[in-house]
Write an enzyme that holds these catalytic residues in place. Sequence first.
Site, mmCIF file in Angstrom:
data_model
loop_
_atom_site.group_PDB
_atom_site.id
_atom_site.type_symbol
_atom_site.label_atom_id
_atom_site.label_comp_id
_atom_site.label_asym_id
_atom_site.label_seq_id
_atom_site.Cartn_x
_atom_site.Cartn_y
_atom_site.Cartn_z
ATOM 1 C CG ASP A 102 -1.699 0.772 1.237
ATOM 2 O OD1 ASP A 102 -1.718 1.739 0.820
ATOM 3 O OD2 ASP A 102 -2.236 1.622 2.669
ATOM 4 C CG ASP A 287 -3.448 4.455 -2.156
ATOM 5 O OD1 ASP A 287 -2.450 3.670 -1.595
ATOM 6 O OD2 ASP A 287 -4.367 4.494 -1.775
#
Length: 402
Positions: A102, A287
């Site tokens: 992430d 992201d």
Amino acid sequence: MDRRRMPLWALLLLWSPCTFSLPTRTATFERIPLKKMPSVREILEERGVDMTRLSAEWGVFTKRPSLTNLTSPVVLTNYLNTQYYGEIGIGTPPQTFKVIFDTGSANLWVPSTKCSRLYLACGIHSLYESSDSSSYMENGSDFTIHYGSGRVKGFLSQDSVTVGGITVTQTFGEVTELPLIPFMLAKFDGVLGMGFPAQAVGGVTPVFDHILSQGVLKEEVFSVYYNRGSHLLGGEVVLGGSDPQHYQGNFHYVSISKTDSWQITMKGVSVGSSTLLCEEGCAVVVDTGSSFISAPTSSLKLIMQALGAKEKRIEEYVVNCSQVPTLPDISFDLGGRAYTLSSTDYVLQYPNRRDKLCTLALHAMDIPPPTGPVWVLGATFIRKFYTEFDRHNNRIGFALAR
């Protein structure tokens, strides 16, 4: 290891976790295979769960800063939609965990055997047992990340962490409180943040920074490939370089616009031939932990109006599936170059859905200043454009994926 067994009712409720391939090592960089699994949202949709009611009861599962933390992590990832996971090892000998890589966060955390049985979600995940590791070192500091109405809470520990064949000594979160939703249905065990040190809760040095400090990588970069197919071989993360087998042409680089975040400036969003938004510039974060493209509510409504989409329920815009071939392209101006998604890139079709409606992979997300407003380019974008994150030059590179 004394791991908790999944209750029989949970086995019947959930699909079995998939077995992950082991990372393979090369002389110049490290590959971590990723697998693609149904997101929590897809599982709930197929079971006929009312997402409107769920959102009202449980909140939106987007991470926000811990109230006890002195830093300000970027508020980004919606784990309800996450699909891509890889495998790491923690401890000596390694205990295996499936994690999200992430870029919107910077901490590593996994569930702990010390998680209370009151938290049913812990019972279906791999749990870290410190007493089984000869390299474990106690820390004990509190660790908390909030998610909407819930939170992930535990304490910090230190142990050996192996990622793609590279082992570092790492401080990470042992989670003892794990919310039922979305983690009861999630196939991943934890999160490995690939963000910057300033984003880390508790002032912890991120895993990738520890890897960089060893000087073992060919370049101070990592890259992400997400397969556009529906099969389980979902892609890969490459540490120290990129894989030309998965992209074509050259990378186009855009410098980050905010120190210590994978954030860049977007100079336009177009639907068809019309530029609707961001001509004066908008902040956008790339992201890897988010599945969709997110935009401020007011901006998203303009896009949906241009597409002729309707809001079916909270966080879901739909069109009739028969309209998909005629929908216009959506383009994002990054670094003076247009990155274009066709309707097949941004529309989701669920085969078991009976109402003949297709969901758009774009969501509203309103983040107040000073962090926001901000857009998010998640897996919907990365599937089309192979993405390289360059820490040495503080930039992000994009190339057409293949």
